[in-house]
Design a protein around this motif. Structure first.
Motif, PDB file in Angstrom:
ATOM      1  N   SER A   1      15.395 -39.954  27.301  1.00 33.07           N
ATOM      2  CA  SER A   1      16.615 -40.743  27.357  1.00 33.07           C
ATOM      3  C   SER A   1      17.087 -41.192  25.981  1.00 33.07           C
ATOM      4  CB  SER A   1      16.419 -41.951  28.248  1.00 33.07           C
ATOM      5  OG  SER A   1      15.497 -42.814  27.619  1.00 33.07           O
ATOM      6  N   SER A   2      16.183 -41.176  24.995  1.00 29.66           N
ATOM      7  CA  SER A   2      16.614 -41.638  23.688  1.00 29.66           C
ATOM      8  C   SER A   2      17.368 -40.561  22.920  1.00 29.66           C
ATOM      9  CB  SER A   2      15.400 -42.089  22.877  1.00 29.66           C
ATOM     10  OG  SER A   2      14.533 -40.998  22.712  1.00 29.66           O
ATOM     11  N   ARG A   3      17.371 -39.354  23.453  1.00 27.37           N
ATOM     12  CA  ARG A   3      18.031 -38.264  22.739  1.00 27.37           C
ATOM     13  C   ARG A   3      19.352 -37.931  23.395  1.00 27.37           C
ATOM     14  NH1 ARG A   3      12.821 -34.903  21.407  1.00 27.37           N
ATOM     15  NH2 ARG A   3      12.738 -35.455  19.220  1.00 27.37           N
ATOM     16  N   ALA A   4      20.323 -37.606  22.587  1.00 23.40           N
ATOM     17  CA  ALA A   4      21.576 -37.150  23.144  1.00 23.40           C
ATOM     18  C   ALA A   4      21.420 -35.691  23.501  1.00 23.40           C
ATOM     19  CB  ALA A   4      22.695 -37.314  22.138  1.00 23.40           C
TER      20      ALA A   4
ATOM     21  N   ARG B   1      21.017 -29.398  19.810  1.00 18.54           N
ATOM     22  CA  ARG B   1      21.759 -29.453  21.073  1.00 18.54           C
ATOM     23  C   ARG B   1      20.868 -29.160  22.276  1.00 18.54           C
ATOM     24  NH1 ARG B   1      24.711 -32.821  20.862  1.00 18.54           N
ATOM     25  NH2 ARG B   1      23.146 -33.290  19.326  1.00 18.54           N
TER      26      ARG B   1
ATOM     27  N   PRO C   1      17.004 -29.717  23.997  1.00 18.66           N
ATOM     28  CA  PRO C   1      15.646 -30.273  23.929  1.00 18.66           C
ATOM     29  C   PRO C   1      14.587 -29.178  23.834  1.00 18.66           C
ATOM     30  CG  PRO C   1      16.904 -31.336  25.668  1.00 18.66           C
ATOM     31  CD  PRO C   1      17.749 -30.206  25.150  1.00 18.66           C
TER      32      PRO C   1
ATOM     33  N   VAL D   1      27.313 -41.819  23.126  1.00 15.88           N
ATOM     34  CA  VAL D   1      27.852 -40.571  23.659  1.00 15.88           C
ATOM     35  C   VAL D   1      28.474 -40.823  25.034  1.00 15.88           C
ATOM     36  CG1 VAL D   1      27.250 -38.236  24.408  1.00 15.88           C
ATOM     37  CG2 VAL D   1      26.178 -39.208  22.368  1.00 15.88           C
TER      38      VAL D   1
ATOM     39  N   VAL E   1      31.743 -39.232  16.855  1.00 15.86           N
ATOM     40  CA  VAL E   1      30.514 -39.890  17.302  1.00 15.86           C
ATOM     41  C   VAL E   1      29.276 -39.224  16.702  1.00 15.86           C
ATOM     42  CG1 VAL E   1      29.148 -40.646  19.286  1.00 15.86           C
ATOM     43  CG2 VAL E   1      31.645 -40.563  19.451  1.00 15.86           C
ATOM     44  N   LEU E   2      29.091 -37.925  16.983  1.00 15.95           N
ATOM     45  CA  LEU E   2      27.847 -37.281  16.544  1.00 15.95           C
ATOM     46  C   LEU E   2      27.737 -37.255  15.019  1.00 15.95           C
ATOM     47  CD1 LEU E   2      27.607 -34.302  19.081  1.00 15.95           C
ATOM     48  CD2 LEU E   2      26.578 -36.576  19.216  1.00 15.95           C
TER      49      LEU E   2
ATOM     50  N   PHE F   1      21.048 -35.382  14.456  1.00 17.44           N
ATOM     51  CA  PHE F   1      21.869 -35.071  15.630  1.00 17.44           C
ATOM     52  C   PHE F   1      21.078 -35.182  16.926  1.00 17.44           C
ATOM     53  CE2 PHE F   1      24.593 -33.155  12.413  1.00 17.44           C
ATOM     54  CZ  PHE F   1      25.834 -33.558  12.862  1.00 17.44           C
ATOM     55  N   GLY F   2      19.751 -35.061  16.848  1.00 23.53           N
ATOM     56  CA  GLY F   2      18.942 -35.116  18.064  1.00 23.53           C
ATOM     57  C   GLY F   2      18.688 -36.527  18.554  1.00 23.53           C
ATOM     58  N   ASN F   3      18.900 -37.522  17.688  1.00 26.62           N
ATOM     59  CA  ASN F   3      18.580 -38.895  18.085  1.00 26.62           C
ATOM     60  C   ASN F   3      19.789 -39.813  18.122  1.00 26.62           C
ATOM     61  OD1 ASN F   3      15.681 -38.742  18.441  1.00 26.62           O
ATOM     62  ND2 ASN F   3      15.652 -38.257  16.261  1.00 26.62           N
ATOM     63  N   VAL F   4      20.953 -39.245  18.367  1.00 25.71           N
ATOM     64  CA  VAL F   4      22.137 -40.095  18.485  1.00 25.71           C
ATOM     65  C   VAL F   4      21.980 -40.978  19.722  1.00 25.71           C
ATOM     66  CG1 VAL F   4      24.633 -40.125  18.823  1.00 25.71           C
ATOM     67  CG2 VAL F   4      23.591 -38.378  17.370  1.00 25.71           C
TER      68      VAL F   4
ATOM     69  N   ILE G   1      14.488 -27.882  20.283  1.00 22.22           N
ATOM     70  CA  ILE G   1      13.849 -28.897  19.443  1.00 22.22           C
ATOM     71  C   ILE G   1      12.339 -28.799  19.590  1.00 22.22           C
ATOM     72  CG2 ILE G   1      13.492 -31.381  19.087  1.00 22.22           C
ATOM     73  CD1 ILE G   1      16.356 -31.849  19.900  1.00 22.22           C
TER      74      ILE G   1
ATOM     75  N   TRP H   1      29.532 -47.754  12.933  1.00 23.77           N
ATOM     76  CA  TRP H   1      30.122 -47.387  11.635  1.00 23.77           C
ATOM     77  C   TRP H   1      31.608 -47.727  11.580  1.00 23.77           C
ATOM     78  CZ3 TRP H   1      27.717 -43.971  15.016  1.00 23.77           C
ATOM     79  CH2 TRP H   1      28.579 -43.266  15.851  1.00 23.77           C
TER      80      TRP H   1
ATOM     81  N   ARG I   1      22.212 -42.576  22.974  1.00 27.14           N
ATOM     82  CA  ARG I   1      22.848 -41.986  24.146  1.00 27.14           C
ATOM     83  C   ARG I   1      24.036 -42.779  24.636  1.00 27.14           C
ATOM     84  NH1 ARG I   1      20.667 -37.663  27.040  1.00 27.14           N
ATOM     85  NH2 ARG I   1      22.371 -37.223  28.442  1.00 27.14           N
TER      86      ARG I   1
ATOM     87  N   PRO J   1      29.277 -39.097  12.496  1.00 29.15           N
ATOM     88  CA  PRO J   1      28.979 -40.384  11.829  1.00 29.15           C
ATOM     89  C   PRO J   1      27.615 -40.951  12.207  1.00 29.15           C
ATOM     90  CG  PRO J   1      30.896 -40.590  13.291  1.00 29.15           C
ATOM     91  CD  PRO J   1      30.544 -39.150  13.256  1.00 29.15           C
ATOM     92  N   ALA J   2      27.168 -40.712  13.435  1.00 31.40           N
ATOM     93  CA  ALA J   2      25.858 -41.244  13.824  1.00 31.40           C
ATOM     94  C   ALA J   2      24.738 -40.524  13.075  1.00 31.40           C
ATOM     95  CB  ALA J   2      25.667 -41.102  15.337  1.00 31.40           C
TER      96      ALA J   2
ATOM     97  N   PRO K   1      22.842 -31.914  25.080  1.00 29.41           N
ATOM     98  CA  PRO K   1      23.982 -31.088  24.693  1.00 29.41           C
ATOM     99  C   PRO K   1      25.273 -31.723  25.194  1.00 29.41           C
ATOM    100  CG  PRO K   1      22.394 -29.877  26.071  1.00 29.41           C
ATOM    101  CD  PRO K   1      21.907 -31.267  25.979  1.00 29.41           C
TER     102      PRO K   1
ATOM    103  N   PHE L   1      30.791 -48.412  18.293  1.00 28.69           N
ATOM    104  CA  PHE L   1      30.378 -47.516  17.226  1.00 28.69           C
ATOM    105  C   PHE L   1      30.069 -48.345  15.987  1.00 28.69           C
ATOM    106  CE2 PHE L   1      33.431 -45.108  19.897  1.00 28.69           C
ATOM    107  CZ  PHE L   1      32.475 -44.324  20.516  1.00 28.69           C
TER     108      PHE L   1
END
Ligand SMILES: Nc1ncnc2c1ncn2[C@@H]1O[C@H](COP(=O)(O)OP(=O)(O)O)[C@@H](O)[C@H]1O
Ligand SMILES: [Mg+2]
Lengths: 260, 286
Positions: free
Chosen positions: B279-282, A96, A98, A162, A179-180, A154-157, A101, B99, A159, A182-183, B284, B97
């Motif tokens: 930008s590629s990371r979601a 959650r 950066p 989301v 979303v998070l 979870f870190g590379n869902v 991480i 899935w 964007r 299943p991704a 929080p 989505f």
């Protein structure tokens, strides 16, 4: 191309690789057989396949393996569950932020590359020769692939997924659940599979080095008594159990990754 | 309330936005003191050099980004976050989505928005029919072509039954022919639905073909340089695309854009890596 040769090609595509695998195992059995019958390898070092088979049947029939199998499976189950729960929770929390991480991902990746089994003597000193030291070692070793894959998952869902969910009014819980999770699931599942495999390896491995019970312990015990045929029978048994467990875990993994 | 205000769907007042803190290396001034009124029922295109702040403005309008300064009103409500009951977004690509099937995607969107369970299936069916995808409800996004995926994304947005659609280069990743057909379909949909649409594009032809008005951006930090009006009723026919007026307006747009694109290209030597890594990371769940 005729219809017949087309059908044949399909058959080959489907079963060809299986055939090679079976032939490979058969060849090893044959070499083993020849080594013990023709090439004069000492029977005390390498018993013949036939005597191993007889011992295997005996082990199964008497149910003698049960107590050791129970201990090993119990150690594996506890270690895997604890590593899964702690690894996914810690991994999710880290994913959650950066900043977290950046701090923890390289740290965990570094530790993951150390052969942790080297610390087995320490674990035995702290937790004794019983199952506790195997469980603790199994947890330590399988925690890392689980936590690393959870961070990656979870870190590379993507964007935009989301953002799209938020624009449609998703609550935090809906975002997590729909979303998070299943991704991230396919990546997390790969980590769980990896964690399971190395937990199994390290638990049986450490049983052979320092323990009072379990399948690994039994095998070493038979070796020390020079009961080689029975020892090989147990090795075959462990291989069957390991293949069965890994297939089951892979099937679950594949099920979780279906349809995308 | 005055007549002008009730006719305005979205009003943007003196909005500026910067990414990152002023002393950071990746500090970017994306938008500078932009004001704009989007009229109810119109299709407004935003066009400008890439990186000039079009997406930023669209996200600010929809409450996905809180602007550094300035205000946005939707109707008489100030925008402070996503407004799922008033505004639906359509993104460039891959916002379905993967899935879930198309049908499940739509049901999920409606459940996020809070549509009662009993209504969801019906609404999904109607929206899919409107975009001509009802036979593909059970397909996964990966089983559809790019053009069909964007139709599906449009259907998901339509099923939310908002008055406003914000579309960020929705056809940007598609080939020219698909994009033209989808453009015509959108024009037909629009003439029936009375929705307010803000549509970001980098295609001059698409802008003139679809828009009632086209807002032209300056190079970054972006602001609106000029707005031109395209006076042609919806639904627009493909004959409009070959008319002299179409070409004349397209050329006019090109003249307006030309200098800005040159300016923007001169800027683009600046490194942008810090932002792209992020930008590629979601982040929080804010
Ligand atoms: N999340 C972000 N963080 C930092 N900079 C950003 C971010 N999003 C966009 N930018 C920068 O802001 C500027 C405007 O971006 P954007 O609005 O996406 O442009 P456009 O949609 O017109 O191509 C660009 O220079 C881009 O690099
Ligand atoms: Mg953009």
């Amino acid at each position: 191309m005729t219809a017949q040769s087309g059908a044949r090609r399909k058959w080959l595509d489907r079963y060809g690789s299986r055939l090679v695998q079976v032939a490979f195992v058969a060849a090893i059995l044959l070499l083993w057989h020849l080594a013990t019958t023709r090439w004069g390898v000492n029977k005390i070092l390498l018993p013949s396949p036939l005597s191993v088979w007889q011992q295997f049947v005996d082990v199964i029939r008497k149910g003698e393996f049960l107590a050791d199998l129970q201990i090993t499976l119990m150690e594996l189950a506890v270690a895997f569950v604890v590593a899964t729960v702690s690894g996914t929770v810690v991994g999710y929390v880290i994913s959650r932020s950066p900043y977290l991480i950046k701090v923890f991902e390289p740290l965990f990746a570094g530790i993951y590359s150390i052969p942790i089994i080297l610390f087995l003597p320490l674990y035995v000193l702290f937790f004794g020769l019983g199952p506790a030291s195997k469980i603790a070692l199994g947890i330590t070793i399988s925690f890392f692939p689980v936590v690393l894959s959870t961070i990656a998952g979870f870190g590379n869902v993507d964007r935009v997924l989301v953002t799209a969910a938020k624009s449609m009014g998703a609550s935090d819980w809906q975002l997590f659940r729909h979303v998070l999770v299943p991704a991230a699931l396919p990546v997390v599942l790969s980590g769980l599979r990896m964690g399971f495999t190395i937990a199994l390896l390290s638990i049986i491995g450490s049983e052979t080095i320092a323990s009072l019970a379990g399948l690994g312990h039994r095998i070493v015990n038979l070796a020390e008594n020079m009961d080689m045929a029975r020892m090989f029978a147990y090795i075959v048994f462990v291989i069957i159990i390991a293949v069965f467990l890994n297939t089951a875990v892979s099937a679950l993994d594949a099920r979780g990754k279906r349809q995308r | 309330m005055t007549q002008a205000a009730t006719n305005t769907a979205i009003s943007v007042r003196n909005v500026s936005h910067s990414f990152g803190e002023a002393d950071e290396a990746r500090h970017v001034k994306a938008l500078l003191d932009t004001s704009l009124d989007v009229t109810r029922g119109e299709l407004l295109c935003l066009i400008g050099p890439s990186g000039c702040g079009k997406s930023t403005l669209l996200n600010v309008m929809g409450g996905l980004i809180a602007p550094t300064t300035g205000t946005v009103m939707v109707g008489d409500k100030p925008v402070h976050g996503p407004m799922p009951n008033d505004i639906a977004f359509i993104f460039q690509e891959n916002a379905l989505f993967p899935w879930s099937t198309i049908h499940e995607n739509m049901i999920l969107g409606m459940s996020f928005q809070g549509v009662p369970k009993a209504e969801r299936a019906d609404r999904a069916q109607r929206a899919l029919e409107a975009v001509g995808l009802d036979e593909f409800a059970g397909h996964y996004p990966s089983q559809l072509s790019g053009g069909m995926r964007q139709r599906a994304a449009l259907a998901r947005a339509l099923s939310l039954e908002t008055n406003i659609l914000l579309m960020d280069e929705p056809f940007g990743a598609l080939d020219e022919q698909t994009r033209m057909v989808l453009g015509e379909d959108l024009s037909v949909l629009l003439s029936r639905s009375k929705k307010t649409i803000v549509f970001v594009t980098h295609s001059l032809g698409e802008a003139v073909f679809l828009a009632d008005r086209v807002a032209v951006f300056s190079a970054r930090p972006g602001t609106i340089k000029e707005i031109i009006t395209v006076d042609e009723p919806h639904p627009r026919k493909s004959a409009f695309m070959t008319s002299a007026r179409f070409h004349q307006q397209r050329d006019q747009l090109y003249d307006l854009l030309h200098d800005e694109i040159r300016k923007s290209m001169a800027q683009s030597g600046k490194p942008k890596r810090a932002y792209e890594d992020q930008s590629s990371r979601a982040g929080p769940a804010a």
